[in-house]
Design an enzyme around this catalytic site. Structure first.
Site, PDB file in Angstrom:
ATOM      1  N   LYS A  11       0.816  -1.220   0.000  1.00 55.56           N
ATOM      2  CA  LYS A  11       0.000   0.000   0.000  1.00 55.56           C
ATOM      3  C   LYS A  11       0.856   1.281   0.000  1.00 55.56           C
ATOM      4  O   LYS A  11       2.066   1.223   0.264  1.00 55.56           O
ATOM      5  CB  LYS A  11      -0.933  -0.028   1.217  1.00 55.56           C
ATOM      6  CG  LYS A  11      -1.987  -1.144   1.142  1.00 55.56           C
ATOM      7  CD  LYS A  11      -2.963  -1.068   2.324  1.00 55.56           C
ATOM      8  CE  LYS A  11      -4.044  -2.131   2.211  1.00 55.56           C
ATOM      9  NZ  LYS A  11      -5.013  -2.061   3.346  1.00 55.56           N
ATOM     10  N   TYR A  51     -12.579  -1.957  -3.897  1.00 55.56           N
ATOM     11  CA  TYR A  51     -13.109  -1.986  -2.531  1.00 55.56           C
ATOM     12  C   TYR A  51     -14.636  -1.866  -2.484  1.00 55.56           C
ATOM     13  O   TYR A  51     -15.197  -1.521  -1.453  1.00 55.56           O
ATOM     14  CB  TYR A  51     -12.462  -0.883  -1.689  1.00 55.56           C
ATOM     15  CG  TYR A  51     -11.055  -1.227  -1.242  1.00 55.56           C
ATOM     16  CD1 TYR A  51     -10.824  -2.292  -0.374  1.00 55.56           C
ATOM     17  CD2 TYR A  51      -9.960  -0.495  -1.682  1.00 55.56           C
ATOM     18  CE1 TYR A  51      -9.540  -2.624   0.049  1.00 55.56           C
ATOM     19  CE2 TYR A  51      -8.673  -0.819  -1.266  1.00 55.56           C
ATOM     20  CZ  TYR A  51      -8.472  -1.885  -0.401  1.00 55.56           C
ATOM     21  OH  TYR A  51      -7.198  -2.200   0.020  1.00 55.56           O
ATOM     22  N   ASN A 114      -2.042   0.401   6.622  1.00 54.78           N
ATOM     23  CA  ASN A 114      -1.533  -0.832   7.236  1.00 54.78           C
ATOM     24  C   ASN A 114      -0.696  -1.673   6.265  1.00 54.78           C
ATOM     25  O   ASN A 114      -0.600  -2.888   6.397  1.00 54.78           O
ATOM     26  CB  ASN A 114      -2.677  -1.631   7.865  1.00 54.78           C
ATOM     27  CG  ASN A 114      -3.754  -2.016   6.861  1.00 54.78           C
ATOM     28  OD1 ASN A 114      -3.622  -1.750   5.677  1.00 54.78           O
ATOM     29  ND2 ASN A 114      -4.807  -2.651   7.339  1.00 54.78           N
ATOM     30  N   GLU A 128      -9.591 -10.827  -7.665  1.00 58.62           N
ATOM     31  CA  GLU A 128      -8.672  -9.693  -7.481  1.00 58.62           C
ATOM     32  C   GLU A 128      -7.476  -9.795  -8.435  1.00 58.62           C
ATOM     33  O   GLU A 128      -7.019  -8.782  -8.969  1.00 58.62           O
ATOM     34  CB  GLU A 128      -8.232  -9.634  -6.014  1.00 58.62           C
ATOM     35  CG  GLU A 128      -9.398  -9.277  -5.092  1.00 58.62           C
ATOM     36  CD  GLU A 128      -9.047  -9.293  -3.605  1.00 58.62           C
ATOM     37  OE1 GLU A 128      -7.892  -9.619  -3.249  1.00 58.62           O
ATOM     38  OE2 GLU A 128      -9.937  -8.951  -2.805  1.00 58.62           O
TER      39      GLU A 128
HETATM   40  P1  RTP Z   1      -7.178  -5.932   3.393  1.00 57.92           P
HETATM   41  O1  RTP Z   1      -8.538  -6.180   2.786  1.00 57.92           O
HETATM   42  O2  RTP Z   1      -6.569  -4.605   3.002  1.00 57.92           O
HETATM   43  O3  RTP Z   1      -6.241  -7.069   3.184  1.00 57.92           O
HETATM   44  O4  RTP Z   1      -7.320  -5.821   4.967  1.00 57.92           O
HETATM   45  P2  RTP Z   1      -8.266  -6.597   5.951  1.00 57.92           P
HETATM   46  O5  RTP Z   1      -8.988  -7.711   5.231  1.00 57.92           O
HETATM   47  O6  RTP Z   1      -7.425  -6.918   7.123  1.00 57.92           O
HETATM   48  O7  RTP Z   1      -9.292  -5.468   6.332  1.00 57.92           O
HETATM   49  P3  RTP Z   1     -10.737  -5.118   5.733  1.00 57.92           P
HETATM   50  O8  RTP Z   1     -11.713  -5.214   6.848  1.00 57.92           O
HETATM   51  O9  RTP Z   1     -10.990  -5.890   4.478  1.00 57.92           O
HETATM   52  O10 RTP Z   1     -10.568  -3.592   5.375  1.00 57.92           O
HETATM   53  C1  RTP Z   1      -9.947  -3.192   4.176  1.00 57.92           C
HETATM   54  C2  RTP Z   1      -9.006  -2.061   4.463  1.00 57.92           C
HETATM   55  O11 RTP Z   1      -9.738  -0.909   4.846  1.00 57.92           O
HETATM   56  C3  RTP Z   1      -8.969  -0.131   5.759  1.00 57.92           C
HETATM   57  N1  RTP Z   1      -9.706   0.008   6.998  1.00 57.92           N
HETATM   58  N2  RTP Z   1      -9.859   1.150   7.618  1.00 57.92           N
HETATM   59  N3  RTP Z   1     -10.583   3.177   9.426  1.00 57.92           N
HETATM   60  C4  RTP Z   1     -10.972   1.932   9.656  1.00 57.92           C
HETATM   61  O12 RTP Z   1     -11.621   1.612  10.644  1.00 57.92           O
HETATM   62  C5  RTP Z   1     -10.578   0.907   8.697  1.00 57.92           C
HETATM   63  N4  RTP Z   1     -10.901  -0.377   8.778  1.00 57.92           N
HETATM   64  C6  RTP Z   1     -10.345  -0.943   7.687  1.00 57.92           C
HETATM   65  C7  RTP Z   1      -7.646  -0.875   5.967  1.00 57.92           C
HETATM   66  O13 RTP Z   1      -6.693  -0.352   5.048  1.00 57.92           O
HETATM   67  C8  RTP Z   1      -8.038  -2.295   5.630  1.00 57.92           C
HETATM   68  O14 RTP Z   1      -6.902  -3.057   5.298  1.00 57.92           O
END
Ligand code: RTP
Ligand code: MG
Length: 140
Positions: A11, A51, A114, A128
Site C-alpha cells: 500500500k 473496494y 496498514n 482480485e
Molecule cells: P485488506 O482487505 O486490506 O487485506 O485488509 P483486511 O482484510 O485486514 O481489512 P478489511 O476489513 O478488508 O478492510 C480493508 C481495508 O480498509 C482499511 N480500513 N480502515 N478506518 C478503519 O476503521 C478501517 N478499517 C479498515 C484498511 O486499510 C483495511 O486493510
C-alpha cells in the site's frame, strides 16, 4: 496442501517509506513466491471498484483516497495454501492487534495505512488477480 495463488498489494504508506523490498522479503520468507508484480498509481475508479464490498462502511471514502494517494505494488503470490499463508504473515488489520513477526506489526502506521492487502479467500483471490493482471503477465 496444494500450491495456490493469492493477490497482494503493497500500500501507499509502505511504498512512500521505501519498504517494497522489506515487505516482499517478509512475504518470500513466509514461503510465498512473487509470480507477477507491477507498481501502479491506482485510479479512483479502480480503487472504488476494488473496494466495492466496503462501499457502505464509514471508512470507504477515506480508504479510496488513501489507496490513490501514492504508488502501490500489486502482486500475485504463489505458495502452499497461499491465501492463509499470506494472511498469517500480514497480521491483524489494526497493527495494535498484530502479532510479533507479522508485516503489519513491523511496518503498519495505523488501521488504515496498514502497509499490505491480501485476499481473504481463494474465490476473492481469483477475482482480485483478474482485476489487475492478464494471464500472460503471471509467470509461475
Ligand atoms: P485488506 O482487505 O486490506 O487485506 O485488509 P483486511 O482484510 O485486514 O481489512 P478489511 O476489513 O478488508 O478492510 C480493508 C481495508 O480498509 C482499511 N480500513 N480502515 N478506518 C478503519 O476503521 C478501517 N478499517 C479498515 C484498511 O486499510 C483495511 O486493510
Ligand atoms: Mg479485506
Amino acid at each position: 496442501m496444494a500450491t495456490t495463488r493469492t493477490f497482494s498489494i503493497i500500500k501507499p504508506d509502505a511504498t512512500r517509506r521505501n519498504l517494497t523490498g522489506a515487505v516482499t522479503k517478509m512475504l518470500e520468507e513466509a514461503g510465498l513466491r512473487v509470480v507477477a508484480s507491477k507498481r501502479i498509481l491506482m485510479t479512483e475508479e479502480q480503487a472504488k471498484g476494488f473496494y466495492e464490498v466496503h462501499k457502505d462502511r464509514p471508512f470507504y471514502g477515506e480508504l479510496v483516497s488513501f489507496m490513490t494517494s501514492g504508488p502501490v505494488v500489486v502482486q500475485v503470490l504463489e505458495g502452499e495454501d497461499a491465501v492463509k499463508r499470506n494472511r498469517d504473515v500480514m497480521g491483524a488489520t489494526n497493527p495494535a492487534d498484530a502479532a510479533e513477526g507479522t508485516i503489519r506489526k513491523a511496518y503498519a502506521e495505523n488501521i488504515e495505512a496498514n502497509s499490505v492487502h491480501g485476499s481473504d479467500s481463494e474465490e476473492n483471490a481469483a477475482t482480485e488477480i483478474a482485476f489487475f493482471f492478464n494471464d500472460d503477465e503471471i509467470v509461475g
